[in-house]
Design an enzyme around this catalytic site. Sequence first.
Site, PDB file in Angstrom:
ATOM      1  N   CYS A  26      18.837  89.617 -27.142  1.00 17.05           N
ATOM      2  CA  CYS A  26      18.110  89.321 -28.375  1.00 17.05           C
ATOM      3  C   CYS A  26      18.787  90.014 -29.551  1.00 17.05           C
ATOM      4  CB  CYS A  26      16.654  89.770 -28.264  1.00 17.05           C
ATOM      5  SG  CYS A  26      16.464  91.560 -28.070  1.00 17.05           S
ATOM      6  N   CYS A  35      18.867  93.792 -29.427  1.00 11.55           N
ATOM      7  CA  CYS A  35      19.964  94.312 -28.607  1.00 11.55           C
ATOM      8  C   CYS A  35      21.246  94.408 -29.432  1.00 11.55           C
ATOM      9  CB  CYS A  35      20.193  93.422 -27.390  1.00 11.55           C
ATOM     10  SG  CYS A  35      18.758  93.225 -26.315  1.00 11.55           S
ATOM     11  N   ASP A  66      34.678  78.531   5.394  1.00 14.65           N
ATOM     12  CA  ASP A  66      34.770  79.969   5.607  1.00 14.65           C
ATOM     13  C   ASP A  66      33.517  80.400   6.372  1.00 14.65           C
ATOM     14  OD1 ASP A  66      35.502  82.731   5.216  1.00 14.65           O
ATOM     15  OD2 ASP A  66      33.985  82.799   3.641  1.00 14.65           O
ATOM     16  N   ASP A  94      33.710  81.315  -0.280  1.00 16.71           N
ATOM     17  CA  ASP A  94      33.078  82.108  -1.331  1.00 16.71           C
ATOM     18  C   ASP A  94      33.814  83.383  -1.691  1.00 16.71           C
ATOM     19  OD1 ASP A  94      32.464  83.570   1.056  1.00 16.71           O
ATOM     20  OD2 ASP A  94      30.849  84.556  -0.053  1.00 16.71           O
ATOM     21  N   ASP A 102      39.456  83.546  -0.055  1.00 11.95           N
ATOM     22  CA  ASP A 102      39.455  82.088   0.070  1.00 11.95           C
ATOM     23  C   ASP A 102      40.070  81.400  -1.146  1.00 11.95           C
ATOM     24  OD1 ASP A 102      37.960  82.218   2.489  1.00 11.95           O
ATOM     25  OD2 ASP A 102      36.130  82.490   1.319  1.00 11.95           O
TER      26      ASP A 102
END
Length: 731
Positions: free
Chosen positions: A44, A47, A447, A627, A631
């Site tokens: 925001c 911030c 994988d 992932d 890989d």
Amino acid sequence: MTATLRPPASACPACVAAPAAEALAERAQPSEARLALSLPTIHCAACMTAVESALEKVPGVRSARVNLSQKRVRIEAEPQMTAEALIPVVEAAGYEAHELDAGTLAATATDTAGRDLLMRLAVAGFAAMNVMLLSVAVWSGAEGPTRDLFHWISAAIVLPTVAFSAQPFFRNAWTALRAGHLNMDVPISLAILLAIVTSLWETMLSGEHAYFDAAIALTFFLLTGRYLDHRTRAIARSAAEELSALEVPRAWRLTEAGEEQVPAAELRVGDLVRVRPGGRMPVDGEIREGQSELDRSLLTGETLPVYAAPGQAVSAGEVNLTGPLVVRATAVGRDTSLHRMADLVAVAESGRENYTPLADKAAKLYAPGVHILAALAFLGWLLWSGDFRVALNIAAAVLIITCPCALGLAVPAVTTAASGKLFKQGLLIKDGTALERLAEIDTVVFDKTGTLTAGTPALTNRDDFTRHDLEIALALAEGSAHPLSVSLTAALRAAGISPAEVTGLKEVPGHGTEALWHAEPVRLGRAAWTGGGQSAATAAWLRVGQGPAQVFTFEDSLRDGAEETVAALKDMGKRVILLSGDSTAAVEALATRLQIPQWVAEALPQDKAARVRALSDAGRRVLMVGDGLNDTAALAGAHVSISPASALDAARVASDIVLLGRSLAPIPGALSVAASATQRIRQNFAIATWYNVIAVPLAVAGLCSPLIAALAMSASSITVSLNALRLKATK
């Protein structure tokens, strides 16, 4: 140790999976440093103000500007200022901060191409609506000076609009002509220019028909196709750049004078480097001092740490989890395993670029054919009638009626419809040609950890222990960030177990945790440290006092939909292969459970990439699903690739498709949607072809004015779009 280099509160792999990359200062002039920090937790305007105020109070900082949409702050400071000195300032203000390097900043720059196309499309659409209103008055019977006035007003609207909106076509056409070849933009540009020239000529001669509406309609429809195509081709960072971003910016080098912090680029083979808990290895090397545990998921893909002791080899990019280590460098810079992996990915990515989409194949035949046809029509009518004006009108009609609006929309309209459908099912298409390639798949390579399995160990034998042993184990497990301890804590807490009261709890790097319970020593950790034996499963050992060590066993649970997905792919006739860096026993057990006949274990990143390349060389069309960073090269080298949203950045970037949910179930459906989408694309090409077969002879025969040609062109474009939308209605 200085305040700016305190170790992180947690050393678990999840907390250190994305450490800061080196901030290479962009220098506008020698007296100024420009730095950038990523701020992932800001959300925001408050911030923004807090971060800017905190940074601007630091001596040496000249200005700080936060970009909320990009979640980063740019800082102008004195030359000696470093990002490392500013990160604690941002953290003290309550926000997470990481360094950004110059390559990252360039690769993630705001995409202006999409906004530029959208702006040109909007201008063309607004102008087309106004010109159509004027054309309606002419079509309704306006004559003489009134008709001429409307034509001149149309010209005043269309000329600047086309000069602005059609620039992408003109630039690409000019580039192609300068290179000595034709592309789809050459007939597009000729059709637009010829329609305008013919219309200006007719208007100056007070002719009955002008075709400004045709020129602006062509521009609008073609920009629509170009923008849809752009939307389906998400601009993403190179996966090789993502891997390079993991290279450690600075390291602590040990010398005779003590310890000094130096840029990693200054390290040389033989240097001694201290790596603190939570830090990444900056070099390939050998451990000389210390004991710890290493997260080696970068190379093996497996999240369980391995014990590290003097004499053991380490690789750049591995994460030191628990204890400080001193490493002697054996490879630095471009010679490290991490950099070699980035090079491997770059080669694999370049190989995928050789794929030629259906639209490009059609363009090779279409562009020269249109020019030849229009030229023959012009010459034929000029010789037949001797009237240059008639010949030019017919040539313009031929170019307009054959203008590749339908072809331009054939692929992006279908791809957009299919991408929207798959997004609702939990798949995000990143590459415009991914659907075409996905439809050609005959082999699927998975994988293991984090892909077919959830990647988190689950306790399997809780009932083998007494309650008071479980209470002791929970007390010890809560003192460690080791993945097995975290899983054990979660399982026992879920079972309603409360921790025992222990004293002197401490974690012994590389071994486990120990404490005193009722004045008896208790330990939870490795077998050799606790006095345990051998276990075929992933295990942690508990020893209470002088009693025998007891084993907690764990197994990696399947990802949601894994069994159903593998079975569905096999039913579709696809060849399924399991390719993992995990141990032979673990891979064989999973392959047996999922009934995958072909599997490979203990595969390094280069092994995975080589396996995928060998399958491709054998004529297979490979879908790689993975992932991990290990890989990445295989994902980039596959015919098409999918990564879960939980995958690390480099793996997601190397993939064509991101799996948004936790389940693998959408993957077989994606193959079906891709096949349907490719079928729709071919149908659209057929529609465009038959349209030209019917319409072109009419234009060549002089039975279609440029205005009628523009209307026919619009009708073909709408037909193609409606056919693409049918894809959303299919199951």
